[in-house]
Design a protein around this motif. Structure first.
Motif, PDB file in Angstrom:
ATOM      1  N   ILE A 184     -25.676  57.274  16.624  1.00  0.00           N
ATOM      2  CA  ILE A 184     -27.055  57.476  17.091  1.00  0.00           C
ATOM      3  C   ILE A 184     -28.046  57.244  15.944  1.00  0.00           C
ATOM      4  N   SER A 185     -27.554  57.127  14.737  1.00  0.00           N
ATOM      5  CA  SER A 185     -28.449  57.022  13.564  1.00  0.00           C
ATOM      6  C   SER A 185     -29.213  55.698  13.565  1.00  0.00           C
ATOM      7  N   PRO A 186     -30.400  55.708  12.953  1.00  0.00           N
ATOM      8  CA  PRO A 186     -31.186  54.466  12.923  1.00  0.00           C
ATOM      9  C   PRO A 186     -30.773  53.499  11.822  1.00  0.00           C
ATOM     10  N   LEU A 187     -29.944  53.948  10.873  1.00  0.00           N
ATOM     11  CA  LEU A 187     -29.560  53.066   9.763  1.00  0.00           C
ATOM     12  C   LEU A 187     -28.070  52.752   9.807  1.00  0.00           C
ATOM     13  N   GLU A 188     -27.734  51.567   9.299  1.00  0.00           N
ATOM     14  CA  GLU A 188     -26.347  51.112   9.318  1.00  0.00           C
ATOM     15  C   GLU A 188     -26.072  50.274   8.071  1.00  0.00           C
ATOM     16  N   VAL A 189     -24.923  50.490   7.454  1.00  0.00           N
ATOM     17  CA  VAL A 189     -24.516  49.628   6.326  1.00  0.00           C
ATOM     18  C   VAL A 189     -24.024  48.325   6.937  1.00  0.00           C
ATOM     19  N   LYS A 190     -24.709  47.238   6.613  1.00  0.00           N
ATOM     20  CA  LYS A 190     -24.509  46.026   7.396  1.00  0.00           C
ATOM     21  C   LYS A 190     -24.765  44.762   6.566  1.00  0.00           C
ATOM     22  N   VAL A 191     -24.108  43.706   6.966  1.00  0.00           N
ATOM     23  CA  VAL A 191     -24.317  42.407   6.320  1.00  0.00           C
ATOM     24  C   VAL A 191     -25.742  41.925   6.604  1.00  0.00           C
ATOM     25  N   ARG A 192     -26.386  41.370   5.573  1.00  0.00           N
ATOM     26  CA  ARG A 192     -27.748  40.872   5.777  1.00  0.00           C
ATOM     27  C   ARG A 192     -27.733  39.504   6.450  1.00  0.00           C
ATOM     28  N   ASP A 193     -26.842  38.645   5.987  1.00  0.00           N
ATOM     29  CA  ASP A 193     -26.821  37.277   6.504  1.00  0.00           C
ATOM     30  C   ASP A 193     -25.363  36.845   6.673  1.00  0.00           C
ATOM     31  N   LEU A 194     -24.941  36.692   7.919  1.00  0.00           N
ATOM     32  CA  LEU A 194     -23.529  36.360   8.171  1.00  0.00           C
ATOM     33  C   LEU A 194     -23.150  34.979   7.658  1.00  0.00           C
ATOM     34  N   THR A 239     -18.370  55.640   6.003  1.00  0.00           N
ATOM     35  CA  THR A 239     -18.762  56.830   5.249  1.00  0.00           C
ATOM     36  C   THR A 239     -19.993  56.591   4.364  1.00  0.00           C
ATOM     37  N   PHE A 240     -20.603  55.433   4.496  1.00  0.00           N
ATOM     38  CA  PHE A 240     -21.776  55.110   3.671  1.00  0.00           C
ATOM     39  C   PHE A 240     -21.450  55.237   2.171  1.00  0.00           C
ATOM     40  N   CYS A 241     -20.174  55.008   1.814  1.00  0.00           N
ATOM     41  CA  CYS A 241     -19.776  55.195   0.414  1.00  0.00           C
ATOM     42  C   CYS A 241     -20.343  54.105  -0.479  1.00  0.00           C
ATOM     43  N   LEU A 242     -20.759  52.999   0.132  1.00  0.00           N
ATOM     44  CA  LEU A 242     -21.381  51.869  -0.562  1.00  0.00           C
ATOM     45  C   LEU A 242     -20.413  51.092  -1.454  1.00  0.00           C
ATOM     46  N   ASP A 243     -19.112  51.319  -1.297  1.00  0.00           N
ATOM     47  CA  ASP A 243     -18.138  50.511  -2.046  1.00  0.00           C
ATOM     48  C   ASP A 243     -18.320  49.027  -1.717  1.00  0.00           C
ATOM     49  N   CYS A 244     -18.579  48.736  -0.447  1.00  0.00           N
ATOM     50  CA  CYS A 244     -18.750  47.332  -0.039  1.00  0.00           C
ATOM     51  C   CYS A 244     -19.994  46.725  -0.696  1.00  0.00           C
ATOM     52  N   VAL A 245     -21.037  47.554  -0.814  1.00  0.00           N
ATOM     53  CA  VAL A 245     -22.277  47.072  -1.450  1.00  0.00           C
ATOM     54  C   VAL A 245     -21.999  46.686  -2.895  1.00  0.00           C
ATOM     55  N   HIS A 246     -21.234  47.542  -3.583  1.00  0.00           N
ATOM     56  CA  HIS A 246     -20.940  47.279  -4.990  1.00  0.00           C
ATOM     57  C   HIS A 246     -19.953  46.123  -5.142  1.00  0.00           C
ATOM     58  N   ALA A 247     -19.086  45.934  -4.144  1.00  0.00           N
ATOM     59  CA  ALA A 247     -18.054  44.900  -4.260  1.00  0.00           C
ATOM     60  C   ALA A 247     -18.580  43.513  -3.892  1.00  0.00           C
ATOM     61  N   CYS A 248     -19.548  43.450  -2.992  1.00  0.00           N
ATOM     62  CA  CYS A 248     -20.013  42.146  -2.503  1.00  0.00           C
ATOM     63  C   CYS A 248     -20.580  41.305  -3.658  1.00  0.00           C
ATOM     64  N   PRO A 249     -20.003  40.144  -3.899  1.00  0.00           N
ATOM     65  CA  PRO A 249     -20.482  39.332  -5.030  1.00  0.00           C
ATOM     66  C   PRO A 249     -21.801  38.628  -4.737  1.00  0.00           C
ATOM     67  N   HIS A 250     -22.240  38.685  -3.463  1.00  0.00           N
ATOM     68  CA  HIS A 250     -23.454  37.955  -3.082  1.00  0.00           C
ATOM     69  C   HIS A 250     -24.643  38.880  -2.807  1.00  0.00           C
ATOM     70  N   ASP A 251     -24.487  40.157  -3.075  1.00  0.00           N
ATOM     71  CA  ASP A 251     -25.549  41.129  -2.777  1.00  0.00           C
ATOM     72  C   ASP A 251     -26.050  40.937  -1.339  1.00  0.00           C
ATOM     73  N   ASN A 252     -25.077  40.880  -0.437  1.00  0.00           N
ATOM     74  CA  ASN A 252     -25.409  40.528   0.947  1.00  0.00           C
ATOM     75  C   ASN A 252     -25.238  41.706   1.913  1.00  0.00           C
ATOM     76  N   ILE A 253     -25.118  42.909   1.372  1.00  0.00           N
ATOM     77  CA  ILE A 253     -24.954  44.074   2.261  1.00  0.00           C
ATOM     78  C   ILE A 253     -26.098  45.046   1.993  1.00  0.00           C
ATOM     79  N   GLY A 254     -26.727  45.461   3.077  1.00  0.00           N
ATOM     80  CA  GLY A 254     -27.842  46.389   2.946  1.00  0.00           C
ATOM     81  C   GLY A 254     -27.658  47.597   3.838  1.00  0.00           C
ATOM     82  N   ILE A 255     -28.663  48.450   3.844  1.00  0.00           N
ATOM     83  CA  ILE A 255     -28.688  49.590   4.779  1.00  0.00           C
ATOM     84  C   ILE A 255     -29.828  49.284   5.742  1.00  0.00           C
ATOM     85  N   LEU A 256     -29.465  48.676   6.853  1.00  0.00           N
ATOM     86  CA  LEU A 256     -30.447  48.082   7.762  1.00  0.00           C
ATOM     87  C   LEU A 256     -30.747  49.016   8.930  1.00  0.00           C
TER      88      LEU A 256
END
Lengths: 488, 65
Positions: A184-194, A239-256
């Motif tokens: 139900i939350s308004p924010l999601e850890v998500k890819v910016r550009d597929l 879990t919003f741990c943001l491991d994916c954010v730190h791992a992504c080499p393209h800085d392509n994951i945000g909290i949208l």
């Protein structure tokens, strides 16, 4: 694929709000130690709660363990889930202890295949709700402290033996609550550009990164919950741990941002989860979440004690447990089975759906999640807001017991927001919950029975309405909180 | 001598009261419980020499009128 950035026909739409693009927050969320820094204060508070629970006053309103657990933590949790996302899991103190332990113990086992579902955590979630009533946890600092200790031990045991985030994904009842509520939350850890993901050759977001060399030491974890970002849909299991954010080499994951509950309206194959409509265990979790919300709140009002006393008389028992077993069976098994079964049957014969009864019930159960969340919000925010400032005198008192008089004498008259204002908010949460449920059910009905959506919509909307009326009825009952209904 | 009554659930509104001496060594006061449920009454006593005493009395199963 639901990501609008992957669909040229909607490419002209403005990009969604990205919390990580807010000035100042971008660096913060990319900071590798952010999670640890958030976890440390919560770990300190957890230790204080344990110590005060075991050694402090036995009266719950005077103790940090009970006050923080049952008034502040629960209330803050649901309000953050409503307004943002699953940020509690990000700051989870149990994971800090686990991470430290994993520096010394390296788990070797994979979580058993037969337990790779939510059934165990559904049972634990129901068990915690049961123990809350059976042991009157809200009134016992000692039991509350042991619950927190038990949690730390369980985390260490499970994640000490099993690889990845087995505890979070398959065991943790609080985590499951957060996963369901965060739909139900308004924010999601998500890819910016597929498109960026399509050209990515590393898949670091799930694999993580290892140092070159024979030892292959992990230098950055990928998603420990097996959510592959390009195929991840929604917040379930995140879990919003943001491991994916730190791992992504393209800085392509945000909290949208996204439309709250929108992930419940669609049924794509989700990475690490599959299709919601094929997950009976997830639907069972949704049932315990939604019907458990009403059951948990029912324990706070006078008619609950009249019913319990009446049941105790019928059963000829003097203890609470058998009465609670019957109540839990009625409210978490019989009531859902009857209501969902009836609605599924009507959808079949009246709506013309070709799905079998159980798959129909599984599919539409998710429609009740917003209503369930509305009930949890109404209940927990009531305690949180009406007792908002009570943490001040309780903390002052705990400090005074340690000889720290700098905080002054406890101001026991500090309470919170008056009940009459909070009640309005509660009604608002319940109305929002019903509206959300009706919207999700409507979308599911539209996609199932495009020719006669109203006929598929009506039975499930009726179920939501019945539960909503029950929730409103409960809100206007006189409050009554005791653990002694048989003696009283 | 003062009274304070708390519910067994944290965060709920406590009620406070004062007791008056009605006879030597006898004190009387009243408290109005704000809602049904389990209550605990705390009695705070300050002795003439400044020492303080405290007592807890459980009042379970308070019901509405």
């Amino acid at each position: 694929m639901s990501n609008p950035t992957h669909n040229p026909s909607v490419a002209a739409e403005p990009p969604p709000f990205d919390l990580m693009q807010v000035p100042g927050l971008r660096r913060l969320f990319h900071w590798r130690h952010l999670r640890t820094v958030l976890q440390i204060p919560l770990l300190i508070v957890s230790v204080a709660m344990i110590l005060d629970g075991l050694l402090g006053p036995s009266l719950a309103p005077k103790n940090l363990a009970t006050t923080l657990s049952w008034v502040h933590f629960r209330g803050a949790l649901v309000l953050v889930l409503l307004s943002a996302g699953n940020f509690f899991c990000l700051a989870c103190p149990f994971m800090l202890v686990r991470n430290v332990a994993r520096r010394f113990f390296h788990p070797r086992l994979n979580w058993p295949q037969k337990l790779r579902n939510k059934w165990l955590s559904v049972g634990l979630f129901a068990l915690i709700l049961f123990c809350y009533e059976e042991f009157s946890l809200w009134s016992s600092p000692w039991w509350t402290a042991w619950l927190i200790i038990g949690y730390f031990l369980a985390v260490l045991m499970v994640d000490g033996l099993f690889k990845h985030a087995s505890f979070c994904k398959f065991v943790c009842p609080i985590g499951q609550f957060n996963f369901v509520a965060s739909t139900i939350s308004p924010l999601e850890v998500k890819v910016r550009d597929l498109d960026v993901c399509d050209s990515c050759g590393t898949k670091d977001c799930i694999r993580g990164r290892r140092a070159p060399g024979p030892d292959l030491v992990v230098v950055q974890r990928g998603c420990e919950l097996a959510l592959f970002q390009p195929l991840k849909v929604g917040n379930m299991d995140c879990t919003f741990c943001l491991d994916c954010v730190h791992a992504c080499p393209h800085d392509n994951i945000g909290i949208l941002n996204r439309l709250p509950a929108s992930e419940l309206m669609v049924d794509p194959r989700r990475s690490g989860i599959g299709r919601f409509s094929q997950r009976k265990d997830l639907a069972a979790l949704g049932i315990v979440f939604s019907f458990g919300a009403l059951l948990n709140a029912f324990g706070m009002v006078s008619p609950a004690y009249a019913l319990e006393s009446w049941l105790a008389g019928i059963l000829h028992v003097n203890s609470k447990a058998p009465v609670l077993v019957v109540l839990f069976a009625l409210f978490l098994v019989v009531e859902p089975a009857v209501l969902l079964g009836l609605a599924a049957w009507l959808t079949q014969i009246w709506g013309g759906s070709r799905r079998a009864l159980v798959p129909l019930a599984v599919r539409y159960t998710y429609g009740l999640v917003p209503l369930g969340f509305g009930m949890w919000l109404a209940h927990y925010s009531f305690h949180f807001l009406t007792g908002l400032y009570t943490v001040v005198p309780v903390a002052q008192s705990a400090a005074a017991r340690l000889g720290w008089t700098v905080f002054g004498s406890p101001r026991w008259t500090w309470l919170g927001i008056p009940m009459r204002f909070v009640q309005l908010l509660e009604i608002g949460f319940l109305v929002l919950g019903l509206a959300g449920s009706l919207l999700v059910i409507h979308e599911l009905a539209e996609s199932d029975c495009a020719e006669r959506p109203l006929r598929a919509f009506t039975p499930w909307a009726a179920v939501a309405l019945v539960l909503w009326v029950a929730a409103i009825w409960m809100m206007f009952q006189p409050m009554d909180m005791r653990g002694t209904f048989l003696a009283g | 001598m003062g009274f304070e009554a708390d519910m067994s659930h944290p965060g709920m509104t406590p009620v406070f009261g004062e007791a008056q001496e009605v006879a030597p060594g006898q004190y009387q006061g009243s408290l109005e419980f704000a809602m049904a449920g389990d209550w605990v009454v705390l009695i705070h006593v300050t002795l003439p020499d400044g020492r303080t005493l405290g007592r807890e009395v459980s009042v379970p199963g308070v019901t509405t009128n």
